[in-house]
Design a protein around this motif. Structure first.
Motif, PDB file in Angstrom:
ATOM      1  N   ALA A  24      41.414  31.215  43.479  1.00 15.56           N
ATOM      2  CA  ALA A  24      41.499  30.125  44.461  1.00 15.56           C
ATOM      3  C   ALA A  24      42.104  28.910  43.764  1.00 15.56           C
ATOM      4  O   ALA A  24      41.885  28.672  42.587  1.00 15.56           O
ATOM      5  CB  ALA A  24      40.107  29.794  44.996  1.00 15.56           C
ATOM      6  N   GLY A  25      42.884  28.160  44.473  1.00 15.01           N
ATOM      7  CA  GLY A  25      43.485  26.955  43.896  1.00 15.01           C
ATOM      8  C   GLY A  25      44.840  27.209  43.276  1.00 15.01           C
ATOM      9  O   GLY A  25      45.820  26.610  43.671  1.00 15.01           O
ATOM     10  N   THR A  26      44.912  28.138  42.312  1.00 11.91           N
ATOM     11  CA  THR A  26      46.189  28.382  41.626  1.00 11.91           C
ATOM     12  C   THR A  26      46.985  29.508  42.280  1.00 11.91           C
ATOM     13  O   THR A  26      48.197  29.558  42.127  1.00 11.91           O
ATOM     14  CB  THR A  26      45.978  28.771  40.148  1.00 11.91           C
ATOM     15  N   GLY A  27      46.310  30.429  42.950  1.00 12.81           N
ATOM     16  CA  GLY A  27      46.984  31.583  43.526  1.00 12.81           C
ATOM     17  C   GLY A  27      47.341  32.650  42.508  1.00 12.81           C
ATOM     18  O   GLY A  27      47.948  33.655  42.836  1.00 12.81           O
ATOM     19  N   GLN A  28      46.949  32.457  41.248  1.00 12.11           N
ATOM     20  CA  GLN A  28      47.281  33.417  40.188  1.00 12.11           C
ATOM     21  C   GLN A  28      46.512  34.721  40.387  1.00 12.11           C
ATOM     22  O   GLN A  28      45.342  34.720  40.745  1.00 12.11           O
ATOM     23  CB  GLN A  28      46.945  32.831  38.820  1.00 12.11           C
ATOM     24  N   MET A  29      47.204  35.849  40.155  1.00 12.37           N
ATOM     25  CA  MET A  29      46.558  37.151  40.203  1.00 12.37           C
ATOM     26  C   MET A  29      45.737  37.310  38.927  1.00 12.37           C
ATOM     27  O   MET A  29      46.272  37.216  37.825  1.00 12.37           O
ATOM     28  CB  MET A  29      47.583  38.286  40.274  1.00 12.37           C
ATOM     29  N   LEU A  30      44.460  37.558  39.107  1.00  6.88           N
ATOM     30  CA  LEU A  30      43.575  37.670  37.953  1.00  6.88           C
ATOM     31  C   LEU A  30      43.365  39.107  37.500  1.00  6.88           C
ATOM     32  O   LEU A  30      43.343  39.386  36.309  1.00  6.88           O
ATOM     33  CB  LEU A  30      42.213  37.053  38.270  1.00  6.88           C
ATOM     34  N   MET A  31      43.187  39.999  38.472  1.00  2.12           N
ATOM     35  CA  MET A  31      42.867  41.372  38.097  1.00  2.12           C
ATOM     36  C   MET A  31      43.014  42.308  39.287  1.00  2.12           C
ATOM     37  O   MET A  31      43.242  41.869  40.413  1.00  2.12           O
ATOM     38  CB  MET A  31      41.444  41.474  37.533  1.00  2.12           C
ATOM     39  N   PHE A  32      42.875  43.589  38.997  1.00  2.27           N
ATOM     40  CA  PHE A  32      42.875  44.653  39.987  1.00  2.27           C
ATOM     41  C   PHE A  32      41.624  45.473  39.732  1.00  2.27           C
ATOM     42  O   PHE A  32      41.247  45.699  38.583  1.00  2.27           O
ATOM     43  CB  PHE A  32      44.125  45.526  39.818  1.00  2.27           C
ATOM     44  N   ALA A  33      40.989  45.920  40.805  1.00  6.02           N
ATOM     45  CA  ALA A  33      39.781  46.735  40.648  1.00  6.02           C
ATOM     46  C   ALA A  33      39.630  47.636  41.868  1.00  6.02           C
ATOM     47  O   ALA A  33      40.505  47.670  42.741  1.00  6.02           O
ATOM     48  CB  ALA A  33      38.563  45.827  40.488  1.00  6.02           C
ATOM     49  N   TRP A  34      38.526  48.328  41.929  1.00  6.47           N
ATOM     50  CA  TRP A  34      38.191  49.214  43.050  1.00  6.47           C
ATOM     51  C   TRP A  34      36.832  48.830  43.604  1.00  6.47           C
ATOM     52  O   TRP A  34      35.978  48.335  42.857  1.00  6.47           O
ATOM     53  CB  TRP A  34      38.151  50.670  42.591  1.00  6.47           C
ATOM     54  N   MET A  35      36.635  49.084  44.877  1.00  5.34           N
ATOM     55  CA  MET A  35      35.331  48.916  45.512  1.00  5.34           C
ATOM     56  C   MET A  35      35.006  50.169  46.316  1.00  5.34           C
ATOM     57  O   MET A  35      35.909  50.802  46.862  1.00  5.34           O
ATOM     58  CB  MET A  35      35.322  47.735  46.483  1.00  5.34           C
ATOM     59  N   ASP A  36      33.718  50.480  46.367  1.00  2.56           N
ATOM     60  CA  ASP A  36      33.243  51.454  47.335  1.00  2.56           C
ATOM     61  C   ASP A  36      32.532  50.663  48.434  1.00  2.56           C
ATOM     62  O   ASP A  36      32.510  49.424  48.397  1.00  2.56           O
ATOM     63  CB  ASP A  36      32.342  52.508  46.674  1.00  2.56           C
ATOM     64  N   ARG A  37      31.983  51.335  49.414  1.00  3.44           N
ATOM     65  CA  ARG A  37      31.341  50.651  50.547  1.00  3.44           C
ATOM     66  C   ARG A  37      30.222  49.721  50.081  1.00  3.44           C
ATOM     67  O   ARG A  37      30.088  48.608  50.551  1.00  3.44           O
ATOM     68  CB  ARG A  37      30.785  51.660  51.544  1.00  3.44           C
ATOM     69  N   GLU A  38      29.414  50.199  49.147  1.00  2.00           N
ATOM     70  CA  GLU A  38      28.286  49.404  48.662  1.00  2.00           C
ATOM     71  C   GLU A  38      28.761  48.152  47.931  1.00  2.00           C
ATOM     72  O   GLU A  38      28.192  47.071  48.089  1.00  2.00           O
ATOM     73  CB  GLU A  38      27.388  50.259  47.762  1.00  2.00           C
TER      74      GLU A  38
END
Length: 130
Positions: A24-38
């Protein structure tokens, strides 16, 4: 409260969705990850980023070891409903386990990968196991 909103996400065959994390604020991409439903349910419920670790095969509360938590400001779903975008406030200014601000610290220049971000904190100091 109904959790039918989770059904709108087009989960992969193994129940995951890719997540791009933006500051937020800078718009810089910080990381990539995965999520499951939980992970997505917990992220929405707590306001703190929770991911699914494919290597450890368990939920991963960002910052649980390092203290570098991510406060979620916004969650967006793309047009194909198969990728999430999290806008976060990165506590401590370090998103990467290498001690850098962003996981995207390698830039391709003349067919060589160049690191263009300094290590802000030695990972040995971040991940001390007592």
């Amino acid at each position: 409260m109904s959790e039918s909103w989770l059904n709108k996400v087009n989960w992969t065959h193994d129940g995951l969705v890719p997540v791009v994390v933006q500051e937020a604020g800078t718009g810089q991409m910080l990381m990539f990850a995965w999520m499951d439903r939980e992970a997505l349910r917990l992220t929405e419920e707590t306001g703190h980023a929770v991911y699914w670790s494919r290597s450890r095969k368990k939920l991963w509360h960002k910052g649980e070891e390092s203290g570098h938590v991510q406060l979620v400001k916004e969650i967006r779903l793309d047009c194909d409903e198969d990728v999430l975008l999290l806008t976060v406030e990165q506590i401590g200014g370090i998103a990467c386990h290498t001690g850098r601000h962003s996981c995207f610290f390698q830039k391709l220049e003349n067919r060589q990968w160049i690191s263009d971000q300094p290590v802000l904190k030695d990972p040995e100091e971040i991940y001390r196991h007592e």
